[in-house]
Design a protein around this motif. Sequence first.
Motif, mmCIF file in Angstrom:
data_model
loop_
_atom_site.group_PDB
_atom_site.id
_atom_site.type_symbol
_atom_site.label_atom_id
_atom_site.label_comp_id
_atom_site.label_asym_id
_atom_site.label_seq_id
_atom_site.Cartn_x
_atom_site.Cartn_y
_atom_site.Cartn_z
ATOM 1 N N MET A 274 0.856 -1.187 0.000
ATOM 2 C CA MET A 274 0.000 0.000 0.000
ATOM 3 C C MET A 274 0.886 1.228 0.000
ATOM 4 O O MET A 274 1.777 1.342 0.844
ATOM 5 C CB MET A 274 -0.848 -0.015 1.268
ATOM 6 C CG MET A 274 -1.845 1.103 1.362
ATOM 7 S SD MET A 274 -2.674 0.998 2.958
ATOM 8 C CE MET A 274 -4.271 1.655 2.516
ATOM 9 N N LYS A 275 0.634 2.135 -0.920
ATOM 10 C CA LYS A 275 1.425 3.374 -0.923
ATOM 11 C C LYS A 275 0.958 4.260 0.241
ATOM 12 O O LYS A 275 -0.143 4.039 0.773
ATOM 13 C CB LYS A 275 1.243 4.087 -2.257
ATOM 14 C CG LYS A 275 -0.142 4.659 -2.466
ATOM 15 C CD LYS A 275 -0.303 5.192 -3.881
ATOM 16 C CE LYS A 275 -1.637 5.902 -4.039
ATOM 17 N NZ LYS A 275 -1.885 6.300 -5.431
ATOM 18 N N PRO A 276 1.759 5.276 0.622
ATOM 19 C CA PRO A 276 1.311 6.180 1.690
ATOM 20 C C PRO A 276 0.012 6.873 1.278
ATOM 21 O O PRO A 276 -0.193 7.149 0.095
ATOM 22 C CB PRO A 276 2.447 7.204 1.801
ATOM 23 C CG PRO A 276 3.602 6.603 1.101
ATOM 24 C CD PRO A 276 3.076 5.643 0.087
ATOM 25 N N PRO A 278 -2.802 9.479 0.299
ATOM 26 C CA PRO A 278 -2.600 10.738 -0.436
ATOM 27 C C PRO A 278 -2.974 12.014 0.330
ATOM 28 O O PRO A 278 -2.478 13.084 -0.010
ATOM 29 C CB PRO A 278 -3.523 10.595 -1.652
ATOM 30 C CG PRO A 278 -3.870 9.158 -1.742
ATOM 31 C CD PRO A 278 -3.815 8.627 -0.353
ATOM 32 N N THR A 279 -3.857 11.931 1.323
ATOM 33 C CA THR A 279 -4.278 13.164 2.006
ATOM 34 C C THR A 279 -3.294 13.484 3.120
ATOM 35 O O THR A 279 -3.227 12.774 4.124
ATOM 36 C CB THR A 279 -5.690 13.011 2.599
ATOM 37 O OG1 THR A 279 -6.529 12.449 1.609
ATOM 38 C CG2 THR A 279 -6.226 14.347 3.053
ATOM 39 N N LEU A 280 -2.526 14.565 2.940
ATOM 40 C CA LEU A 280 -1.525 14.970 3.932
ATOM 41 C C LEU A 280 -2.007 16.207 4.665
ATOM 42 O O LEU A 280 -2.539 17.135 4.047
ATOM 43 C CB LEU A 280 -0.189 15.296 3.246
ATOM 44 C CG LEU A 280 0.772 14.137 3.001
ATOM 45 C CD1 LEU A 280 0.181 13.122 2.057
ATOM 46 C CD2 LEU A 280 2.090 14.676 2.443
ATOM 47 N N ARG A 301 -10.312 15.614 6.627
ATOM 48 C CA ARG A 301 -10.141 14.588 7.647
ATOM 49 C C ARG A 301 -9.686 13.277 7.008
ATOM 50 O O ARG A 301 -10.269 12.819 6.044
ATOM 51 C CB ARG A 301 -11.468 14.374 8.365
ATOM 52 C CG ARG A 301 -11.353 13.422 9.538
ATOM 53 C CD ARG A 301 -12.680 13.292 10.236
ATOM 54 N NE ARG A 301 -13.698 12.890 9.295
ATOM 55 C CZ ARG A 301 -15.014 13.053 9.490
ATOM 56 N NH1 ARG A 301 -15.449 13.620 10.580
ATOM 57 N NH2 ARG A 301 -15.877 12.653 8.598
ATOM 58 N N SER A 302 -8.614 12.713 7.555
ATOM 59 C CA SER A 302 -8.016 11.572 6.863
ATOM 60 C C SER A 302 -7.202 10.729 7.825
ATOM 61 O O SER A 302 -6.759 11.192 8.877
ATOM 62 C CB SER A 302 -7.113 12.119 5.752
ATOM 63 O OG SER A 302 -6.537 11.068 5.034
ATOM 64 N N ASP A 303 -6.971 9.478 7.431
ATOM 65 C CA ASP A 303 -6.120 8.582 8.214
ATOM 66 C C ASP A 303 -4.648 8.941 8.005
ATOM 67 O O ASP A 303 -4.270 9.488 6.972
ATOM 68 C CB ASP A 303 -6.302 7.137 7.738
ATOM 69 C CG ASP A 303 -7.761 6.688 7.762
ATOM 70 O OD1 ASP A 303 -8.484 7.133 8.662
ATOM 71 O OD2 ASP A 303 -8.143 5.894 6.896
HETATM 72 C C1 FMN Z 1 -9.067 1.078 4.329
HETATM 73 C C2 FMN Z 1 -8.450 2.224 3.596
HETATM 74 C C3 FMN Z 1 -8.522 3.508 4.137
HETATM 75 C C4 FMN Z 1 -7.983 4.602 3.464
HETATM 76 N N1 FMN Z 1 -8.082 5.855 4.028
HETATM 77 C C5 FMN Z 1 -7.570 6.915 3.358
HETATM 78 C C6 FMN Z 1 -7.639 8.221 3.938
HETATM 79 O O1 FMN Z 1 -8.154 8.423 5.032
HETATM 80 N N2 FMN Z 1 -7.109 9.254 3.238
HETATM 81 C C7 FMN Z 1 -6.533 9.080 2.014
HETATM 82 O O2 FMN Z 1 -6.066 10.041 1.437
HETATM 83 N N3 FMN Z 1 -6.437 7.855 1.447
HETATM 84 C C8 FMN Z 1 -6.957 6.779 2.082
HETATM 85 N N4 FMN Z 1 -6.856 5.541 1.516
HETATM 86 C C9 FMN Z 1 -6.173 5.390 0.226
HETATM 87 C C10 FMN Z 1 -6.972 5.926 -0.926
HETATM 88 O O3 FMN Z 1 -8.273 5.384 -0.931
HETATM 89 C C11 FMN Z 1 -6.281 5.588 -2.255
HETATM 90 O O4 FMN Z 1 -4.922 5.854 -2.202
HETATM 91 C C12 FMN Z 1 -6.912 6.440 -3.340
HETATM 92 O O5 FMN Z 1 -8.225 6.010 -3.555
HETATM 93 C C13 FMN Z 1 -6.149 6.376 -4.666
HETATM 94 O O6 FMN Z 1 -6.228 5.110 -5.225
HETATM 95 P P1 FMN Z 1 -4.900 4.260 -5.555
HETATM 96 O O7 FMN Z 1 -4.229 3.991 -4.258
HETATM 97 O O8 FMN Z 1 -5.448 3.046 -6.221
HETATM 98 O O9 FMN Z 1 -4.046 5.087 -6.499
HETATM 99 C C14 FMN Z 1 -7.360 4.421 2.200
HETATM 100 C C15 FMN Z 1 -7.294 3.139 1.652
HETATM 101 C C16 FMN Z 1 -7.809 2.033 2.339
HETATM 102 C C17 FMN Z 1 -7.717 0.668 1.708
#
Ligand code: FMN
Length: 354
Positions: A274-276, A278-280, A301-303
Amino acid sequence: MTLLLTTAGESHGPALVAIVTGLPAGLVLDRDAIDADLARRQEGYGRSPRQKLERDQVEVLAGLRHGRTLGTPLALVVRNRDHANWEWGMSPWPREGEASGKGSKPVTLPRPGHADLAGALKFDLADARDALERASARQTAVAVAAGAVAKALLGEIGISVEGRVVSEDLEQRIDEARAERDTVGGVVEVVGRGVPPGLGSYATKDERLDARLAAGLMGVEIGAGFELAERRGSAAHDEILADEQGALYRETNFAGGIEGGVSNGEDVVVRAAMKPLPTLMRPLRSVDLETGEAGEALVERSDVAAVEALAVVAEAAVAFELARAAREKFGGDSLADFVGAWRAYVERIPWRTR
Ligand SMILES: Cc1cc2nc3c(=O)[nH]c(=O)nc-3n(C[C@H](O)[C@H](O)[C@H](O)COP(=O)(O)O)c2cc1C
């Protein structure tokens, strides 16, 4: 006969929806087991406060009667409690009166790493929210519910599926990243146990079990994965042995349970990176799509990390693909027919797990 999953739903819309077709009639579903997986997806170190707001629970609208599948399309719903704060912003229908609440201002500063820019360009959107609401991982909630159903089906033929985090020092990396308003990714592993030989087929991406697992996950290694490219054949393949009864088994599992696109009877072992996120909170550079001026990406708001959640999501994806391949191999309109076909098959083949 195959198993299919269709989902719909936006991150802050009223609800997420899944329709699963191809289940046999007579499969007993346990609501608590599905809700337990939904709760596991919400847990984990580094998640955002949204997970405290949502208490995901599955609702079933069709395909189930008194806890047993009918063999008809199964319709699952997970409601978004947070929608209450986005009632104007994410209203499916035009709203009277002034814009209010969350989502009422257009998103014009796309986040690097998310679907904001690509989606806005693709669908010709003035407000990137129209892209990011569906691209959000919130939709994985309902995919996890469908995965729990798949696990119930697999349980009937002795298959279990379990996901876990393999990244080390994850909590420390999350603490450090949080302090610097940054995000992290990581690696998860899913193991399918009790998978009989013969699921999937040889050649095309639609047949091969490895290709289908990869499509469900992305960024994937199966078995020893990339490391195999560096080894000699003599150290890379799993020799075939027979026990006193003539049952076949292996002492190693570099192949991760799949050879030639087909399960070989060993554990199916899949790793996903899983890449880092995207929401910083300290946003990266971006460009305002409305004005063309340089700016900073959307902050919302983001993880900090969702690797533990990904372990649950990946487990659901692997379970669904294994269940789909099992439906293709064993068929049957009723659970008894499906299990009967599996039993006749495993009794016929000389197969033993390590
Ligand atoms: C369970 C889960 C939670 C996620 N929570 C966030 C989040 O809070 N903020 C965020 O920017 N990306 C979050 N992501 C990642 C994005 O959904 C993901 O990177 C984005 O949709 C782009 O799609 P890609 O990773 O396929 O390029 C989460 C992914 C998963 C699997």
